[in-house]
Design a protein around this motif. Structure first.
Motif, mmCIF file in Angstrom:
data_model
loop_
_atom_site.group_PDB
_atom_site.id
_atom_site.type_symbol
_atom_site.label_atom_id
_atom_site.label_comp_id
_atom_site.label_asym_id
_atom_site.label_seq_id
_atom_site.Cartn_x
_atom_site.Cartn_y
_atom_site.Cartn_z
ATOM 1 N N LYS A 21 1.436 -1.184 0.122
ATOM 2 C CA LYS A 21 -0.178 -0.077 -0.353
ATOM 3 C C LYS A 21 0.749 1.289 0.169
ATOM 4 N N ASP A 22 2.010 0.978 0.713
ATOM 5 C CA ASP A 22 2.450 2.017 0.450
ATOM 6 C C ASP A 22 3.806 2.322 -0.006
ATOM 7 N N GLY A 23 4.267 1.273 -0.415
ATOM 8 C CA GLY A 23 5.589 0.889 -1.695
ATOM 9 C C GLY A 23 6.412 1.541 -0.956
ATOM 10 N N ARG A 24 6.953 0.764 0.258
ATOM 11 C CA ARG A 24 8.118 0.612 1.175
ATOM 12 C C ARG A 24 8.593 -0.328 0.887
ATOM 13 N N PRO A 25 10.233 -0.354 0.708
ATOM 14 C CA PRO A 25 10.702 -1.800 1.228
ATOM 15 C C PRO A 25 10.579 -1.987 2.680
ATOM 16 N N PHE A 26 10.260 -3.536 2.503
ATOM 17 C CA PHE A 26 10.526 -3.944 4.370
ATOM 18 C C PHE A 26 11.575 -5.527 3.753
ATOM 19 N N THR A 27 10.783 -5.678 5.567
ATOM 20 C CA THR A 27 12.090 -6.660 6.260
ATOM 21 C C THR A 27 11.219 -7.377 7.247
ATOM 22 N N THR A 28 10.887 -8.167 7.138
ATOM 23 C CA THR A 28 9.765 -9.267 8.226
ATOM 24 C C THR A 28 10.563 -10.511 8.821
ATOM 25 N N ASP A 29 10.109 -11.660 9.623
ATOM 26 C CA ASP A 29 10.641 -12.824 9.845
ATOM 27 C C ASP A 29 9.852 -13.424 10.361
ATOM 28 N N TYR A 30 9.852 -14.902 10.028
ATOM 29 C CA TYR A 30 8.164 -15.832 11.190
ATOM 30 C C TYR A 30 9.270 -17.112 10.134
ATOM 31 N N ARG A 31 7.831 -18.189 10.449
ATOM 32 C CA ARG A 31 8.492 -19.562 10.140
ATOM 33 C C ARG A 31 7.789 -20.373 8.932
ATOM 34 N N MET A 32 8.568 -21.072 8.536
ATOM 35 C CA MET A 32 7.825 -21.550 7.859
ATOM 36 C C MET A 32 7.968 -23.001 7.614
ATOM 37 N N ARG A 33 6.996 -23.793 6.986
ATOM 38 C CA ARG A 33 6.969 -24.934 7.411
ATOM 39 C C ARG A 33 7.518 -25.608 6.076
ATOM 40 N N MET A 34 8.989 -26.559 6.876
ATOM 41 C CA MET A 34 9.151 -27.194 6.002
ATOM 42 C C MET A 34 9.129 -28.407 5.298
ATOM 43 N N ALA A 35 9.904 -29.062 4.607
ATOM 44 C CA ALA A 35 8.899 -30.717 3.456
ATOM 45 C C ALA A 35 8.654 -31.614 5.015
ATOM 46 N N ASP A 36 9.709 -31.792 6.049
ATOM 47 C CA ASP A 36 9.542 -33.038 6.811
ATOM 48 C C ASP A 36 8.222 -32.885 8.208
ATOM 49 N N GLY A 37 7.508 -31.664 7.719
ATOM 50 C CA GLY A 37 6.684 -31.057 8.516
ATOM 51 C C GLY A 37 7.069 -30.053 9.797
ATOM 52 N N SER A 38 8.504 -30.060 10.001
ATOM 53 C CA SER A 38 9.247 -29.017 11.263
ATOM 54 C C SER A 38 9.446 -27.203 10.650
ATOM 55 N N TYR A 39 9.575 -26.907 11.258
ATOM 56 C CA TYR A 39 9.287 -25.184 10.837
ATOM 57 C C TYR A 39 10.893 -24.652 11.377
ATOM 58 N N ARG A 40 11.257 -23.516 10.804
ATOM 59 C CA ARG A 40 12.471 -22.928 10.757
ATOM 60 C C ARG A 40 12.028 -21.444 10.750
ATOM 61 N N HIS A 41 12.913 -20.856 10.684
ATOM 62 C CA HIS A 41 12.844 -19.275 11.348
ATOM 63 C C HIS A 41 13.640 -18.661 9.436
ATOM 64 N N PHE A 42 13.259 -17.874 9.291
ATOM 65 C CA PHE A 42 13.628 -17.200 7.989
ATOM 66 C C PHE A 42 13.134 -15.264 7.855
ATOM 67 N N GLU A 43 13.791 -15.251 7.503
ATOM 68 C CA GLU A 43 13.734 -13.540 6.943
ATOM 69 C C GLU A 43 13.736 -13.181 5.555
ATOM 70 N N SER A 44 12.384 -12.298 5.735
ATOM 71 C CA SER A 44 11.625 -11.817 4.191
ATOM 72 C C SER A 44 11.938 -10.974 3.802
ATOM 73 N N GLN A 45 12.612 -10.241 2.855
ATOM 74 C CA GLN A 45 12.806 -9.145 2.712
ATOM 75 C C GLN A 45 12.592 -8.631 0.756
ATOM 76 N N GLY A 46 11.582 -7.343 0.573
ATOM 77 C CA GLY A 46 11.572 -7.269 -0.434
ATOM 78 C C GLY A 46 10.910 -5.359 -0.949
ATOM 79 N N VAL A 47 10.724 -4.954 -2.477
ATOM 80 C CA VAL A 47 11.434 -3.724 -2.489
ATOM 81 C C VAL A 47 10.606 -4.035 -3.787
ATOM 82 N N PRO A 48 10.173 -2.986 -4.052
ATOM 83 C CA PRO A 48 9.363 -2.395 -4.756
ATOM 84 C C PRO A 48 10.109 -2.116 -6.431
#
Length: 754
Positions: A133-160
């Protein structure tokens, strides 16, 4: 290599050879003019074909580069993504598939969101929406489910990505695995939280003293330790010094001066600080001098660890080490220490040792709870008699001690001793039981009797045991002759132990005579000791030793066994007419197993219980009247005869006398020895006989040695007597001879001439 041919004849030209054009860049064309086409036309066609070839080659190159880039992108461990402005997923790198098990090519934005941990999904989606909405870059972290069902922490960054017109055309970004870093951060946070909880739980406060500016700061926990919830107090050294306990001021200020003179190294000190509740808290304060690398200022950084509980425990342990737990009285160690201080001051003092008479039998028969209550009552009574400055101790067991400084004279000291005895002699009511106790006191004096604590203790103890051998319930002051007596007493004690083990003890039997008929009605069993080394030892010497040394039961067992052996030799008629009187000690009477043991002994010997008369002293009965009455009732019900020995020498409540199931009172020889019709002893004997008859009891007089005593006793109504006038105690083998019908040494009193 494929080669495409262009036939110019199809264009209407003739006589032209085939022109080969390289579409695969493997051959060079050769043109042979053979027709009517002019050169311009040919050139145009050739240029068009060349452009087509170049375009194809460029396209192939771009596709190759794109494929190469894609392969490199998919090889990255990170996820690279691209979306349009409508939130449609355009590209996902291969790492997404390797990690989640989903195909990047077919994955949608919904699939991407679906692998995010449910607890992190809302926050990630909200942040992504806000960024678009604001057109600003962002950085966040969250956990993603892996192929074996476990979760790992990831950092996600995005730029327009902005087009030439300044509008956002798409979004690109990366998703990086930060699981190990996140785990390390969480572990660090947990450690910090644990440390914080540990510091708070351990009640540790910190302080920082700037040695350069002489200012000081305190942590919040430091303030909490002292109840300083408000921040209005001054954070100054003066205020800190104000809080220090007066007794600790000197050592704290000395350490402060030492630090100021030599500000380096580590320090530690224990002291007390005032709390807002009015009490003081013990603090252990370790500290280290550090230097600020920027300002070059030196600081003393320290901690205050509240050790009040530890100090209290140490004080309790010290108190327990120096005091009796039950009565909270100073123990023998403290008594020795105080005696040492008195001697160091060269101050006149008296040591009084107080030992309860026959306490062990009372404790064993009534139980330790009653015994403990009794000791507490004794403590209270003793303290009520002491003056200011007199100190009461409990060196051990049933022994107490009083240290009297500046006692004045012996008369005053003896007066205190007898006050203590009289106070202790008053009846006690414990657990609905009426208990009588007595005590024996031994006294030593400083400096008269010694100048060492051990000497004074030993001499007071010697005086006490002199009193025990003298009949107990008395006060004795040490004199040098007692030392020799103590040595003799110890020698006899050891010899008696050997005599019991070697069966040196024997029994003599003294007849008891019915005064009306002169008939022998019984015998009193009297213990005798003929030592191979010491010769004949009188009962007056070894019986008190046996009682004090805990050997009286063994002596009594020997007397009972030899008495039963004598009765076994009697005829059936003699067993019906005669009995043997056996003395019972205080300890036996109050021993819970005594009644059952003597019943078993008599039963195993095959002797009727009425052949045994048990003699008990007034003092033994009154030691614990309830237990004594129970034992006497059980013995009477079993068929034993019962008599009170040495009546008149102790103290016996007449109301109890009616409950004792006794058949006979025995008048002590001290009253018989000097009695006549008019003197006090004669009146006492007369009163005892009258009292006995009023209660339906018979009377036996002991120690009869003269015929006038016999006549007077008979006239007073006394039924029986024993003493040297009739016969001396005799060994068992002489008893049967004495009982011969033809004997003439005893005649009825009525046939005697005055």
């Amino acid at each position: 290599m494929r080669t495409d041919r262009l036939n110019l004849s199809k264009l209407g030209a003739t006589g032209v050879t085939t022109l080969l054009l390289p579409f695969s860049a493997t051959a060079h064309p050769m043109i042979t003019p053979a027709g009517l086409m002019n050169f311009a036309e040919f050139s145009l066609i050739a240029l068009g074909l060349l452009a087509a070839v170049l375009f194809i080659q460029h396209t192939r190159m771009l596709r190759s580069r794109e494929r190469d880039f894609r392969e490199r992108l998919d090889a990255l461990p990170h996820i690279v993504w691209r979306t349009d402005t409508r939130n449609e997923l355009l590209n996902l790198s291969g790492a997404f598939g390797r990690l989640t098990g989903m195909s990047p090519a077919s994955a949608s934005i919904t699939d991407w969101i679906d692998v995010i941990h449910p607890d992190d999904r809302e926050q990630a989606y909200r942040l992504w929406g806000a960024a678009m909405k604001d057109g600003r870059p962002f950085t966040t972290d969250y956990r993603m489910r892996m192929a074996d069902g476990s979760y790992r922490h990831f950092e996600s960054q995005g730029v327009p990505i902005v087009d030439s017109e300044g509008e956002i055309s798409e979004w690109v970004g990366s998703i990086i695995d930060i699981h190990e870093r996140k785990q390390a951060e969480l572990a660090l946070l947990e450690k910090e939280a644990s440390l914080r909880l540990a510091v708070e739980g351990a009640n540790i406060g910190f302080w920082d003293w700037n040695l350069s500016t002489n200012s000081i700061r305190f942590s919040q926990q430091w303030k909490t330790q002292l109840g300083l919830t408000s921040n209005k107090f001054p954070e100054t050294l003066e205020f800190f010094q104000y809080l220090i306990h007066p007794d600790d001021q000197e050592k704290v200020l000395a350490l402060k001066t030492q630090i100021q003179n030599n500000p380096r190294g580590q320090f530690s000190i224990e002291y007390r600080l005032a709390h807002t509740d009015g009490e003081h808290r013990w603090m252990l304060s370790p500290a280290t001098v550090i230097e600020d690398p920027q300002t070059r200022e030196r600081h003393l950084i320290g901690a205050n660890i509240d050790i009040s509980e530890r100090k209290a425990a140490e004080q309790r342990m010290a108190h327990q080490a120096s005091h009796d737990e039950l009565l909270n009285l100073p123990n023998r160690r403290e008594l020795n220490a105080q005696l040492g201080k008195v001697i160091a001051r060269n101050q006149e003092a008296a040591l009084i040792l107080i030992d309860l008479d026959d306490f062990k039998s009372t404790n064993d028969s009534m139980g330790h709870e009653v015994g403990d209550t009794l000791l507490q009552a004794v403590r209270n009574r003793l303290q009520s008699c002491l003056g200011q400055g007199d100190l009461l101790y409990r060196p051990e067991g049933d022994e107490f001690a009083v240290l009297v400084e500046n006692y004045g004279d012996r008369e005053a000291l003896l007066g205190l001793g007898y006050r203590l005895l009289n106070r202790l002699a008053e009846p006690l009511n414990i657990d609905q039981q009426r208990i009588f106790i007595t005590a024996t006191l031994g006294i030593s004096l400083y400096p008269e009797h010694g100048d060492q604590p051990e000497q004074l203790m030993r001499f007071a103890d010697a005086a006490l045991y002199r009193g025990k051998r003298s009949g107990k319930n008395c006060v004795r002051v040490f004199d040098p002759s007692i030392t020799a007596d103590m040595q003799e007493w110890n020698h006899l004690k050891n010899a008696l132990k050997c005599a019991i083990e070697n069966n040196e003890l024997s029994v003599a039997f003294q007849p008891q005579i019915e005064l009306r008929s002169g008939r022998v009605v019984g015998f009193e069993a009297l213990a005798r000791w003929l030592s191979l080394d010491l010769g004949h030892i009188t009962p007056e010497r070894f019986i008190p030793i046996a009682e004090a040394a805990g050997m009286i039961d063994q002596v009594s067992q020997s007397v009972v066994a030899q008495s039963l052996n004598l009765i076994q030799q009697w005829t059936e008629e003699q067993r019906k007419a005669l009995y043997v009187a056996i003395n019972i000690s205080t300890h036996q009477l109050h021993d819970a197993t005594f009644v059952s043991r003597i019943k078993q002994q008599v039963r195993e010997a095959g002797i009727p219980c009425h052949c045994i008369e048990l003699e008990i002293t007034e003092t033994s009965i009154m030691q614990d009247i309830d237990i004594a009455l129970t034992a006497l009732r059980e013995l009477s019900e079993a068929g034993f005869r019962l008599a009170i020995d040495d009546f008149g020498t102790g103290y016996c409540n007449l109301s109890y006398l009616k409950q004792m199931n006794v058949e006979r009172l025995k008048i002590d020889s001290s009253f018989v020895r000097d009695m006549n019709a008019s003197n006090s002893d004669g009146k006492i004997v007369q009163a005892i006989i009258a009292l006995s008859h009023s209660l339906g009891l018979e009377v036996t007089a002991e120690g009869v040695e003269h015929p006038d005593q016999v006549e007077l006793l008979h006239a007073m109504g006394c039924e029986q007597a024993q003493g040297y006038y009739f016969a001396k105690p005799m060994p068992a083998e002489h008893v049967q001879i004495y009982l011969d019908p033809d004997m003439s040494n005893v005649t009825p009193i009525t046939s005697r001439k005055p």
